[in-house]
Design a protein around this motif. Structure first.
Motif, PDB file in Angstrom:
ATOM      1  N   UNK A  44       0.801  -1.240   0.000  1.00 50.62           N
ATOM      2  CA  UNK A  44       0.000   0.000   0.000  1.00 50.62           C
ATOM      3  C   UNK A  44       0.824   1.275   0.000  1.00 50.62           C
ATOM      4  N   UNK A  45       2.024   1.242   0.598  1.00 50.20           N
ATOM      5  CA  UNK A  45       2.788   2.482   0.798  1.00 50.20           C
ATOM      6  C   UNK A  45       3.958   2.588  -0.176  1.00 50.20           C
ATOM      7  N   UNK A  46       4.315   3.831  -0.528  1.00 47.20           N
ATOM      8  CA  UNK A  46       5.540   3.998  -1.311  1.00 47.20           C
ATOM      9  C   UNK A  46       6.726   4.119  -0.347  1.00 47.20           C
ATOM     10  N   UNK A  47       7.919   4.368  -0.896  1.00 50.37           N
ATOM     11  CA  UNK A  47       9.111   4.330  -0.038  1.00 50.37           C
ATOM     12  C   UNK A  47       9.163   5.464   0.980  1.00 50.37           C
ATOM     13  N   UNK A  48       8.321   6.507   0.795  1.00 43.86           N
ATOM     14  CA  UNK A  48       8.325   7.575   1.802  1.00 43.86           C
ATOM     15  C   UNK A  48       7.051   7.520   2.646  1.00 43.86           C
ATOM     16  N   UNK A  49       6.457   6.330   2.754  1.00 43.23           N
ATOM     17  CA  UNK A  49       5.331   6.053   3.654  1.00 43.23           C
ATOM     18  C   UNK A  49       4.011   6.679   3.207  1.00 43.23           C
ATOM     19  N   UNK A  50       3.952   7.117   1.942  1.00 38.00           N
ATOM     20  CA  UNK A  50       2.721   7.708   1.420  1.00 38.00           C
ATOM     21  C   UNK A  50       1.818   6.605   0.868  1.00 38.00           C
ATOM     22  N   UNK A  51       0.516   6.738   1.176  1.00 37.71           N
ATOM     23  CA  UNK A  51      -0.456   5.795   0.629  1.00 37.71           C
ATOM     24  C   UNK A  51      -0.501   5.992  -0.885  1.00 37.71           C
ATOM     25  N   UNK A  52      -0.233   4.924  -1.643  1.00 41.08           N
ATOM     26  CA  UNK A  52      -0.127   5.087  -3.101  1.00 41.08           C
ATOM     27  C   UNK A  52      -1.425   5.637  -3.689  1.00 41.08           C
ATOM     28  N   UNK A  53      -2.570   5.290  -3.076  1.00 45.09           N
ATOM     29  CA  UNK A  53      -3.852   5.730  -3.635  1.00 45.09           C
ATOM     30  C   UNK A  53      -4.229   7.143  -3.199  1.00 45.09           C
ATOM     31  N   UNK A  54      -3.482   7.749  -2.273  1.00 46.30           N
ATOM     32  CA  UNK A  54      -3.846   9.088  -1.778  1.00 46.30           C
ATOM     33  C   UNK A  54      -2.582   9.930  -1.569  1.00 46.30           C
ATOM     34  N   UNK A  55      -2.060  10.567  -2.644  1.00 40.71           N
ATOM     35  CA  UNK A  55      -0.848  11.384  -2.472  1.00 40.71           C
ATOM     36  C   UNK A  55      -1.048  12.385  -1.335  1.00 40.71           C
ATOM     37  N   UNK A  56      -0.031  12.588  -0.530  1.00 35.34           N
ATOM     38  CA  UNK A  56      -0.124  13.538   0.581  1.00 35.34           C
ATOM     39  C   UNK A  56      -0.510  12.888   1.896  1.00 35.34           C
ATOM     40  N   UNK A  57      -1.017  11.652   1.839  1.00 31.82           N
ATOM     41  CA  UNK A  57      -1.436  10.980   3.083  1.00 31.82           C
ATOM     42  C   UNK A  57      -0.423   9.894   3.451  1.00 31.82           C
TER      43      UNK A  57
END
Ligand SMILES: Cc1cc2nc3c(=O)[nH]c(=O)nc-3n(C[C@H](O)[C@H](O)[C@H](O)COP(=O)(O)OP(=O)(O)OC[C@H]3O[C@@H](n4cnc5c(N)ncnc54)[C@H](O)[C@@H]3O)c2cc1C
Length: 481
Positions: free
Chosen positions: A335-348
């Motif tokens: 679910x998360x990218x490498x900087x802990x962002x939810x892939x489906x919700x940029x900024x979260x």
């Protein structure tokens, strides 16, 4: 905007270990924070106060030895990164040998005071009942293992029903290097290759009938930890504790997780094993192996003793022991990218135990990273990831991609919460471990200690470089070779 900053605020939901650390890191970068914490308005089953960063159980941050212990290394890295949690822990330390233990009330009162007094942080005591609204363009969810139900439902709606777990069912994880391969062998059942496999994906530990019977008896007799009243008894047939399976009948394990079918012991091909324990690779580095189907409520001491009865695991070192707890965590590797962002919700972003790390220190460390990443994003700077050779980078890497996702059974996920441990760090360069001059006997244990010391030293140097600081001087207090 805030009167002392030109930046718009970043919202954080949850003022526990992770949320408090994230708030501190963001504010230290000159960006305002609004921290939403529900205690004071609504409690959880485990917290007893409305202090931020309350320790819900033990008062220990575990080993503080940064020369040869992975937890000690992450302590040192967090101190280098200006951690509020570590600063308050150090100020409220109580005697505990080589461990960092704290006066729990003094510690969480200090964190609360620092956060309340920071001019860039506003604490709002309220329950957030849904995902952060879109107008909170940058937000971090750090609501921990006891995330309130409405928010958990909203997270589940965003990520998918199977992506949020409400209990963990943790099987022990063993360091690959401590498994005796003169007894064990690599083979997948019926040599199945499967997607991404080789037909030799599991490490197999064989048992004869007497060994199996002794093992089943030890499981049944072993001391277990009970569930807390509010946890209920979350057993379902797909993830029964191994000792409960053993109690159901002497043959149950031999027909379940310890079935010997489709496996041939390459060290003794003519003798069929009576039962087989299988271990599956757990991380991309290949340093950790997971005991398949061995989730357990046995006490830690009993686990180590009983699991070392398994042939091939007689000297096993455990990166993590098993457990079953009430927990709320997402399937971060997918679910998360490498900087802990939810892939489906940029900024979260997500931070803390809800990302699938385990423990006070680990939760705070992931809060520290999420805070730094969010602040950089707000300031229009590049997000700087910690190197994989640091403890922070090793843990982050595991959560966001290092764990091997093996969803071979529909509806069953392989990702389970993880502590920091040396198995998460990349291997040293070949030839790094050299017998010291003048040492006569250089045994396996000495090599392990030396390896840990070298990995720790490399981590601190890489962290110092990442943070553009000098390497801290840390006194060795552990065994040295
Ligand atoms: C019973 C129990 C015992 C544990 N014991 C230990 C231990 O002994 N040692 C150890 O290292 N780890 C332990 N842990 C594991 C874990 O590391 C800690 O729970 C740790 O506090 C996690 O940090 P966190 O910041 O992710 O979550 P927390 O510290 O739990 O913080 C989350 C915060 O979010 C708030 N919150 C939740 N939902 C909402 C919402 N919707 N709106 C606003 N606020 C919300 C909560 O009130 C809480 O303050 C334990 C966990 C549990 C559940």
């Amino acid at each position: 905007m805030n009167k002392t900053s030109s930046h718009s605020p970043i919202h954080i939901v949850g003022g526990g270990l992770a949320g408090s650390e994230a708030a501190w890191q963001i504010a230290s970068a000159g960006v305002p924070v609004i921290l939403h914490e529900m205690r004071g308005v609504r409690g959880t089953d485990a917290h007893k106060t409305d202090h931020l960063a309350e320790l819900v159980c033990s008062n220990s941050f575990r080993s503080d030895d940064a020369t040869a212990n992975a937890v000690g290394v992450i302590h040192a890295e967090m101190r280098m990164a200006g951690s509020l949690i570590m600063a308050c822990a150090d100020r409220h330390q109580v005697p505990a040998g080589g461990a960092l233990a704290v006066d729990r009330d003094g510690f969480s009162a200090a964190v609360t005071k620092e956060i309340d007094n920071h001019p860039l942080i506003t604490v709002v005591r309220e329950e957030v009942t849904g995902l952060p609204p879109k107008e909170w363009d940058l937000a971090i969810v750090a609501t921990g293992p006891l995330t309130a139900p409405d928010l958990a439902t909203a997270i589940q709606a965003e990520t998918g029903a199977d992506a949020l777990a409400f209990f963990d069912a943790i099987a022990p994880i063993v360091y690959r290097e401590s498994i005796d391969m003169d007894i064990c062998w690599y083979q997948s059942r019926y040599d199945k290759v499967g997607p991404g496999g080789t037909g030799k994906d599991y490490i197999n530990c064989p048992m004869d009938e007497a060994q199996y019977n002794a093992f089943v008896s030890a499981l049944i007799d072993g001391d277990t930890v009970g569930f807390k009243e509010w946890e209920g008894t979350p057993y379902f047939d797909g993830c029964l504790p191994i000792e409960i399976m053993a109690e159901r009948g002497r043959e149950t394990l031999r027909h379940g997780p310890m079935k010997p079918m489709g496996l041939t012991n390459e060290h003794n091909p003519t003798v069929k094993a009576y039962a087989v324990v299988q271990l599956r690779q757990d991380n991309a580095l290949g340093t950790l192996y997971n005991m398949v189907g061995f989730q357990t409520k046995l006490k830690y001491g009993a686990q180590a003793d009983i699991f070392r009865m398994i042939p091939g695991l007689q000297n096993a070192e455990f990166a993590r022991l098993g457990g079953l707890h009430r927990n709320t965590y997402i399937n971060s590797p997918t679910l998360l990218d490498h900087s802990l962002t939810l892939k489906s919700r940029p900024g979260l972003r997500f931070a803390g135990q809800i990302t699938g790390c385990e423990g006070y220190v680990e939760s705070a460390s992931i809060g520290l990273l999420a805070g730094r990443f969010a602040a950089a994003e707000r300031k229009g700077e590049a997000v700087s990831l910690p190197p994989a050779t640091t403890a922070l980078g090793a843990l982050l890497g595991h959560i966001t991609g290092g764990h091997l996702v093996t969803d071979e059974e529909p509806g069953k996920r392989s990702f389970q919460p993880m502590n920091i441990n040396f198995g998460l760090f990349p291997e040293l360069e070949p030839g790094s471990i050299v017998k010291p001059e003048g040492v006569k006997r250089f045994r396996g244990k000495d090599k392990t200690i030396m390896k840990r010391q070298l990995v720790a030293k490399r981590a601190l140097a890489a962290c110092a470089e990442w943070l553009a600081q000098s390497v801290p001087v840390i006194e060795a207090e552990a065994e040295t070779v």
